[in-house]
Design a protein around this motif. Structure first.
Motif, short mmCIF file in Angstrom:
data_model
loop_
_atom_site.label_atom_id
_atom_site.label_comp_id
_atom_site.label_asym_id
_atom_site.label_seq_id
_atom_site.Cartn_x
_atom_site.Cartn_y
_atom_site.Cartn_z
N PRO A 244 -7.78 -4.11 -8.52
CA PRO A 244 -6.44 -4.65 -8.81
C PRO A 244 -6.31 -6.13 -8.45
CG PRO A 244 -6.27 -2.55 -7.68
CD PRO A 244 -7.70 -2.96 -7.59
N PHE A 245 -7.06 -6.57 -7.44
CA PHE A 245 -7.02 -7.97 -7.04
C PHE A 245 -7.70 -8.84 -8.10
CE2 PHE A 245 -6.65 -5.47 -3.22
CZ PHE A 245 -5.76 -6.17 -2.41
N CYS B 158 -5.14 3.87 0.07
CA CYS B 158 -3.97 3.41 -0.68
C CYS B 158 -4.11 3.71 -2.17
CB CYS B 158 -3.79 1.90 -0.51
SG CYS B 158 -3.66 1.36 1.21
N SER C 108 -3.08 -7.83 -0.21
CA SER C 108 -2.16 -7.10 -1.08
C SER C 108 -2.23 -7.67 -2.49
CB SER C 108 -0.72 -7.21 -0.56
OG SER C 108 0.19 -6.69 -1.50
N ALA C 109 -2.49 -6.80 -3.46
CA ALA C 109 -2.53 -7.24 -4.85
C ALA C 109 -1.15 -7.60 -5.37
CB ALA C 109 -3.15 -6.15 -5.73
N CYS D 224 0.84 -1.20 0.00
CA CYS D 224 0.00 0.00 0.00
C CYS D 224 0.87 1.25 0.00
CB CYS D 224 -0.93 0.00 1.22
SG CYS D 224 -1.76 1.59 1.52
N ASP E 189 -4.22 2.66 -5.78
CA ASP E 189 -4.51 1.43 -6.55
C ASP E 189 -4.69 0.20 -5.66
OD1 ASP E 189 -4.32 2.84 -8.94
OD2 ASP E 189 -2.15 2.55 -9.03
N SER E 190 -5.36 0.37 -4.52
CA SER E 190 -5.63 -0.77 -3.65
C SER E 190 -6.75 -0.39 -2.68
CB SER E 190 -4.38 -1.21 -2.88
OG SER E 190 -4.64 -2.38 -2.13
N THR F 100 -9.13 -4.46 6.19
CA THR F 100 -9.61 -3.72 5.03
C THR F 100 -10.87 -2.94 5.40
OG1 THR F 100 -11.05 -5.50 4.25
CG2 THR F 100 -8.75 -5.51 3.47
#
Length: 447
Positions: free
Chosen positions: A133-134, A81, A178-179, A58, A83-84, A101
């Motif tokens: 993103p995930f 974050c 986390s992606a 992040c 892109d998360s 989250t």
């Protein structure tokens, strides 16, 4: 693929982790909660280092201090974050920090009141969007419509995502999420309703609606009578559809794009999850064997098909099928399409890039012996054969003779069903072809 049991914590009533003396839960209001400037300043001072210590991938773009418990030296933060998905953090002195989250921290408390750790930063306004993103990392096609946190274990976090169109997935990632780490998404159809891990945002009927879409795309005339999910691989999902006319198909869907990749008749689908169960696959296989008998006979290969096996085809308009025959020991590889059938017996199938598994090698010997006889070499009854190699125009077989005398190298044209031998060479003449003769009875003799 079967559902699996995993140990995970139930959705946490995170508000209970925050002492009432530290902070009170946000009050319900039509207006969006305001972020205090001093709280944001304090959050941006401390939270980035905390997130870095968690290795959650992040990059902090915004943060706020939710509250401090001076008695236990515990700080509570929210971070957004880049892109998360965002997080609520619990950081206690001399203890590893915890990250939840926003999907988890936004869950109401046990008494139904809003969570004390609910995310209110502008960047966390739509937590489910933080899962994009995930989804991309998992390689599945999903325009996220809804999402929820299922729970987390020591190493993994689990989420349910519902997609527009009715499909849904259970997504597994690292804890903290986390992606940048491993991400796996399995169809909701893989999980039993009410199980430890299951989907609640979509139902089975909505999930299976995709079968109607895939059936329509198949070009098959099929009034859907029944349908079921079969299995998933890393690249594809498989569904079975039964039609009102008694026919049935296995539908292969790409996991990444969600489109139909292939339609497989139930008669040919035994390799997928044990085959079709909604239709009579035995009857379908018998019917298909009869069809292949007619097609192979029409193509010039007299074969009463006893067994058949499908080979991968680069052209969806062509079927590549290995045939085992009741009336002859040598089988064949047949290529069926809208045009004339192309059939290679198992000897010349190997010459053209295919390999038979139903027929034994010695079933090829009479054909080779007859070709030798046509060249005046009838004293050699073939007892062994080896494909030496091929070029763009011809291929070469080495043969051994049953009497132990030196064998031969025989050449045939490639891409030609039922070819005639072009040339026969003694092993002494064929040293420059693929290293020469190597079968045991040929390697130690000169011819």
């Amino acid at each position: 693929m079967r559902p699996f049991a995993i140990g995970l914590a139930a959705a946490l009533a995170l508000g209970a982790l925050v002492p009432a003396a530290v902070i009170s839960a946000p009050k319900e209001s039509k207006d969006k909660p305001k972020v205090d400037a001093k709280a944001r300043e304090a959050g941006m001072k401390d939270a980035p280092a905390i997130m870095q210590s968690l290795n959650a991938g992040c990059t902090v773009t915004d943060a706020r201090l939710i509250g401090l418990d001076k008695k236990t030296a515990t700080g509570y933060y929210e971070v957004a974050c880049q892109d998360s998905i965002g997080f609520a953090l619990i950081a206690k002195k001399d203890t590893p920090a915890q990250a939840f989250t926003c999907l988890e921290s936004n869950a109401p408390a046990a008494d139904g009141k809003p969570s004390a750790l609910a995310c209110i930063l502008p960047g966390n306004e739509n937590p489910k969007a933080g899962l994009k993103p995930f989804v991309a990392k998992a390689g599945v096609a999903c325009d996220i419509e809804n999402a929820r946190a299922i729970g987390s274990g020591a190493k993994n976090s689990y989420f349910e995502i519902a997609c527009k169109g009715g499909t849904g997935y259970v997504m597994q990632t690292t804890n903290p999420a986390s992606a940048a780490g491993d991400v796996l998404a399995n169809s909701c159809l893989l999980y039993e309703e009410g199980a430890n891990v299951s989907c609640k945002l979509t139902d089975k009927a909505a999930q299976l609606a995709i079968v109607d879409t895939l059936t329509a795309a198949s070009g098959k005339t099929c009034q859907v009578k029944d349908k079921r999910y079969v299995l998933s691989t890393k690249t594809d999902n498989y569904f079975e559809v039964a039609c009102a006319d008694g026919k049935g198909y296995m539908l292969q869907q790409t996991a990444a794009g969600g489109a139909l990749a292939r339609t497989i008749d139930c008669a040919q689908a035994g390799f997928v999850g044990g085959g079709c169960t909604l239709t009579d696959s035995v009857a379908a296989q018998t019917e298909q064997a009869g069809l292949y008998t007619k097609l192979s006979t029409k193509g010039g290969f007299d074969c009463q098909v006893e067994k058949y096996g499908m080979l991968p085809s680069p052209d969806p308009k062509k079927e590549i099928v290995e045939l085992k025959c009741k009336n002859r020991p040598d089988g064949a590889i047949a290529i069926f399409s809208t045009g004339p059938a192309v059939i290679y017996d198992c000897l010349f199938a190997e010459l053209n890039g295919y390999r038979c598994s139903f027929s034994k090698q010695d079933s090829m010997f009479p054909r080779l012996s007859a070709d030798l006889k046509a060249y005046g070499k009838g004293s050699c009854e073939v007892s062994g054969v080896r494909l030496v190699g091929r070029n763009d125009n011809e291929g070469y077989f080495e043969v051994a003779c049953s009497d132990g005398l030196p064998g031969w190298v025989m050449s045939y044209p490639v891409n030609t069903p039922n070819p005639k031998s072009k040339e026969i060479l003694a092993c002494s003449q064929a040293k420059g072809i693929g290293g020469g003769c190597k079968l045991p009875t040929n390697a130690s003799k000169k011819s």
